[in-house]
Design a protein around this motif. Structure first.
Motif, mmCIF file in Angstrom:
data_model
loop_
_atom_site.group_PDB
_atom_site.id
_atom_site.type_symbol
_atom_site.label_atom_id
_atom_site.label_comp_id
_atom_site.label_asym_id
_atom_site.label_seq_id
_atom_site.Cartn_x
_atom_site.Cartn_y
_atom_site.Cartn_z
ATOM 1 N N ARG A 264 0.822 -1.218 0.000
ATOM 2 C CA ARG A 264 0.000 0.000 0.000
ATOM 3 C C ARG A 264 0.853 1.263 0.000
ATOM 4 N NH1 ARG A 264 -1.303 3.900 3.045
ATOM 5 N NH2 ARG A 264 0.026 3.110 4.724
ATOM 6 N N SER A 265 1.809 1.338 0.943
ATOM 7 C CA SER A 265 2.538 2.589 1.169
ATOM 8 C C SER A 265 3.628 2.833 0.138
ATOM 9 C CB SER A 265 3.147 2.594 2.576
ATOM 10 O OG SER A 265 4.082 1.539 2.721
ATOM 11 N N ARG A 266 4.285 1.771 -0.329
ATOM 12 C CA ARG A 266 5.420 1.973 -1.223
ATOM 13 C C ARG A 266 5.060 1.822 -2.693
ATOM 14 N NH1 ARG A 266 11.122 -0.054 0.761
ATOM 15 N NH2 ARG A 266 10.356 1.368 2.369
ATOM 16 N N TYR A 267 4.078 0.970 -2.988
ATOM 17 C CA TYR A 267 3.795 0.674 -4.393
ATOM 18 C C TYR A 267 2.381 1.033 -4.814
ATOM 19 C CZ TYR A 267 8.193 -1.775 -3.843
ATOM 20 O OH TYR A 267 9.515 -2.075 -3.576
ATOM 21 N N GLY A 268 1.606 1.636 -3.934
ATOM 22 C CA GLY A 268 0.284 2.121 -4.282
ATOM 23 C C GLY A 268 -0.706 1.044 -4.651
ATOM 24 N N ARG A 269 -0.533 -0.132 -4.086
ATOM 25 C CA ARG A 269 -1.432 -1.240 -4.391
ATOM 26 C C ARG A 269 -2.479 -1.409 -3.296
ATOM 27 N NH1 ARG A 269 1.920 -6.532 -5.489
ATOM 28 N NH2 ARG A 269 -0.108 -7.172 -6.313
ATOM 29 N N ASP A 270 -3.628 -1.950 -3.682
ATOM 30 C CA ASP A 270 -4.650 -2.304 -2.708
ATOM 31 C C ASP A 270 -4.191 -3.582 -2.009
ATOM 32 O OD1 ASP A 270 -6.829 -3.206 -1.278
ATOM 33 O OD2 ASP A 270 -8.283 -2.819 -2.872
ATOM 34 N N PRO A 271 -3.944 -3.552 -0.701
ATOM 35 C CA PRO A 271 -3.443 -4.737 -0.002
ATOM 36 C C PRO A 271 -4.337 -5.956 -0.160
ATOM 37 C CG PRO A 271 -3.320 -2.804 1.408
ATOM 38 C CD PRO A 271 -4.108 -2.408 0.195
ATOM 39 N N ARG A 272 -5.631 -5.731 -0.365
ATOM 40 C CA ARG A 272 -6.568 -6.854 -0.496
ATOM 41 C C ARG A 272 -6.360 -7.613 -1.801
ATOM 42 N NH1 ARG A 272 -7.724 -8.596 3.918
ATOM 43 N NH2 ARG A 272 -6.148 -7.218 4.718
ATOM 44 N N ASN A 273 -5.652 -6.995 -2.731
ATOM 45 C CA ASN A 273 -5.419 -7.659 -4.014
ATOM 46 C C ASN A 273 -4.225 -8.612 -3.979
ATOM 47 O OD1 ASN A 273 -7.600 -6.507 -5.328
ATOM 48 N ND2 ASN A 273 -6.433 -4.700 -5.949
ATOM 49 N N ILE A 274 -3.523 -8.655 -2.855
ATOM 50 C CA ILE A 274 -2.489 -9.670 -2.653
ATOM 51 C C ILE A 274 -3.111 -10.773 -1.808
ATOM 52 C CG2 ILE A 274 -0.220 -10.183 -1.708
ATOM 53 C CD1 ILE A 274 0.567 -7.309 -2.127
ATOM 54 N N LYS A 275 -3.318 -11.908 -2.414
ATOM 55 C CA LYS A 275 -3.977 -13.022 -1.732
ATOM 56 C C LYS A 275 -2.921 -13.927 -1.086
ATOM 57 C CE LYS A 275 -7.910 -11.606 -3.454
ATOM 58 N NZ LYS A 275 -8.904 -10.910 -2.620
ATOM 59 N N VAL A 276 -3.131 -14.263 0.175
ATOM 60 C CA VAL A 276 -2.183 -15.080 0.924
ATOM 61 C C VAL A 276 -2.763 -16.485 1.107
ATOM 62 C CG1 VAL A 276 -0.878 -15.311 3.060
ATOM 63 C CG2 VAL A 276 -1.340 -13.031 2.121
ATOM 64 N N LEU A 277 -1.978 -17.486 0.706
ATOM 65 C CA LEU A 277 -2.426 -18.873 0.766
ATOM 66 C C LEU A 277 -1.519 -19.660 1.704
ATOM 67 C CD1 LEU A 277 -2.960 -19.498 -3.073
ATOM 68 C CD2 LEU A 277 -4.537 -18.458 -1.436
ATOM 69 N N ALA A 278 -2.098 -20.318 2.686
ATOM 70 C CA ALA A 278 -1.335 -21.074 3.678
ATOM 71 C C ALA A 278 -1.384 -22.569 3.356
ATOM 72 C CB ALA A 278 -1.901 -20.834 5.070
ATOM 73 N N LEU A 279 -0.266 -23.244 3.623
ATOM 74 C CA LEU A 279 -0.185 -24.693 3.454
ATOM 75 C C LEU A 279 -0.900 -25.388 4.608
ATOM 76 C CD1 LEU A 279 1.052 -27.302 2.186
ATOM 77 C CD2 LEU A 279 3.055 -26.905 3.638
ATOM 78 N N VAL A 280 -1.809 -26.315 4.272
ATOM 79 C CA VAL A 280 -2.544 -27.084 5.281
ATOM 80 C C VAL A 280 -2.750 -28.504 4.746
ATOM 81 C CG1 VAL A 280 -4.775 -27.377 6.436
ATOM 82 C CG2 VAL A 280 -3.763 -25.117 6.309
#
Length: 470
Positions: A264-280
């Motif tokens: 958000r702060s450095r690259y002007g991106r919407d943080p919600r558009n980075i999807k985080v996937l966890a191994l389970v």
């Protein structure tokens, strides 16, 4: 729901596999119900793709390594004997076959930005994106294989230049409308709409032009693994998805928050558009007793030697140096103590941590949590990860192939749908991976806010008005 409660996320769910036997659960290829040993057969992968698409999985992610795990006992033999990610085939080979047998499910592979030239790699990306009709994602997760690797931060500096070369080739070398297929005039491609990129940098010299015409996504969906300081910076700028593995959500929460804030702060991106996937790794039963019985059965086949080989490869720590009953939280090595404390902090019921205790925990599910129980209990565990670590979805590993995925489809997904956490169907049936990933029809290429979009040579734009960025 209270007015300040967060809306529920529609989870992104991938199958996490490898062209090897066992993958995250070494030794389970010995189980009579496991078929992971069929990884050499094309039909094995086609059957999986059909199964998972029927269950509406977003994608199949095929991990890869470029070398065997030889830290444990300073030998490759434990990996060879146990089949701990050895042997391992090249993942690109089966994607076209899986894509031909399906319509909507996406495909991803691990690739190395350290050891593969970007010009050749861009060709592979475009080819797969064409053949899969845009159902492809890419990960720069592994950097193995040479006798001496570049230093960690240098690898990221090289990766930064590498990905810019890829953007130039995929987005800037051809204009969107360069291919005309004009049969009357005999012109396949307008030559003035294809150009060299003439990249010259400290790591790569690539004149171009790209040898492939624009594919449906041009740049495939980008997945990043790695949460070091340099990794976070790279992910904040380039990643559309982040893959992480840890045994508890609180381990990941700070890293996830930091990447989102950097984006958000450095690259002007919407943080919600980075999807985080966890191994389970889910182990499911209709009752808790049934699920626990399955886990007990799996443990009979798990290879502790294979688990220690994987642990050594992932951490660089050879636990063979320690005695069978030696408490690893009391050894001299800071690296060993801190690594083992990481396990112990989130598995407090374990009284003593020896190398065999580590092996038992790694042998099923690798470096991720194993959620055991009924569909409701496992779904509760997943929701804990969503709420505490702010993840957006999961890479599901298997204990048995393909039975673990059948259990997920039959038992877990109906529960997730009941809770409003998983879709009933693809957002864009037959669409690209990115369209379904973001649930945005028409979003085949990177989002406008993403750095890759700034490289795009759009239809109708004259060459002199589109400057290839450095």
């Amino acid at each position: 729901m209270s007015s300040d409660a967060k809306p529920k996320k529609s989870l992104v769910l991938n199958a996490f596999v490898m062209m090897t036997s066992g993958h995250q659960s070494p030794g389970l290829w010995r189980h009579p119900d496991d078929e992971s040993w069929r990884f050499n057969e094309v039909s094995h992968w086609v059957e999986l793709a059909k199964l998972l698409e029927k269950g509406k999985f977003h994608g199949i992610f095929i991990a890869d390594v470029l070398g065997g795990y030889d830290v444990y006992r300073n030998s490759l033999d434990p990996s060879k004997i146990s089949g701990a990610q050895w042997p391992t085939n090249e993942p690109f080979a089966v994607i076209a076959a899986m894509a031909a047998a399906t319509e909507s499910i996406g495909f991803g592979v691990t690739a190395s930005t350290t050891y593969e030239q970007p010009y050749h790699f861009a060709r592979r990306l475009s080819t797969i994106d064409h053949l899969s009709k845009g159902r492809y994602l890419d990960s720069a997760a592994r950097n193995l294989g040479f006798t001496e690797q570049p230093k960690h931060d240098e690898r990221y500096a090289q990766a930064e230049e590498y990905v810019k070369v890829i953007y130039k080739l995929l987005e800037s070398s051809w204009r969107d409308d360069a291919v005309t297929l004009d049969r009357a005039s005999g012109v396949y491609t307008r030559p003035e709409l294809v150009r060299r990129i003439d990249h010259r940098g400290p790591y790569f010299t690539v004149p171009g032009p790209h040898i492939c015409q624009p594919s449906p996504q041009r740049t495939p969906l980008l997945l990043q693994a790695g949460t070091s300081r340099a990794g976070k910076q790279f992910a904040a700028q380039h990643a559309e998805a982040i893959f992480l593995s840890a045994h508890a959500p609180e381990v990941c929460a700070r890293n996830v928050a930091e990447v989102r804030e950097l984006a958000r702060s450095r690259y002007g991106r919407d943080p919600r558009n980075i999807k985080v996937l966890a191994l389970v790794t889910p182990v499911l039963g209709r009752t808790e007793e049934e699920a626990q019985a399955k886990l007990a059965d799996y443990r009979k086949y798990a290879s502790h030697e294979g688990a220690l080989a994987l642990f050594g490869g992932w951490t660089g720590i050879d636990l063979d140096k320690y005695g069978d009953e030696e408490e690893l939280r009391h050894v001299e090595s800071n690296a060993v103590r801190s690594t083992v404390e990481g396990f112990a902090r989130f598995l407090p019921k374990t009284a003593k941590w020896t190398k065999h205790t580590i092996a038992e925990h790694v042998a099923i599910g690798g470096n991720g949590p194993v959620l055991v129980g009924t569909p409701s209990q496992v779904a509760d565990g997943l929701e804990t990860w969503v709420n505490e670590a702010d993840v957006d979805g999961f890479n599901f590993a298997y204990a048995l192939f393909p039975q673990s995925f059948k259990d997920i489809i039959e038992l877990l997904l109906p529960e997730l749908r009941r809770r409003g956490l998983f879709w009933d169907d693809y957002a864009v049936p037959g669409g690209t991976y990115r369209e379904n990933f973001y649930q945005k029809p028409g979003q085949s290429g990177p989002l406008d806010e993403h750095v890759a979009s700034s490289y795009r040579w759009k239809a109708g734009v004259p060459s002199e008005k589109h400057v290839i960025q450095d």
